[in-house]
Motif scaffolding. Structure first.
Motif: not given
Length: 83
Positions: A8-29
């Motif tokens: 949703a963040l990527a759709e509202a802002q940018t794909a890079e922002g969405g990727l950053a949020a995805l990485a932040a929530g994923a944690g190692p593995g």
């Protein structure tokens, strides 16, 4: 919920922002073995112009043994990247 938020963040802002949020929530593995995470990551990477990373995520999703219809969808996305 974190994956949905990132998309949703990527759709509202940018794909890079969405990727950053995805990485932040994923944690190692933490989410890497979850097919929807890999599929979302592939889509966001492709949208951001990161074709190599998108192909990597699609291959990771395929390695998780998706159902036949999902497998076909992921294979077609991978082929569309030329990978």
């Amino acid at each position: 919920a974190e994956v949905n938020r990132a998309v949703a963040l990527a759709e509202a802002q940018t794909a890079e922002g969405g990727l950053a949020a995805l990485a932040a929530g994923a944690g190692p593995g933490r989410l890497s073995a979850w097919l929807p995470y890999q599929a979302a990551r592939a889509g966001l990477c492709a949208e951001a112009g990161r074709e190599t990373e998108a192909a990597e995520a699609l291959r990771a999703a395929l390695a998780l043994h998706p159902a036949p219809a999902e497998r076909l969808f992921l294979q077609r996305r991978l082929a569309a990247l030329g990978a």
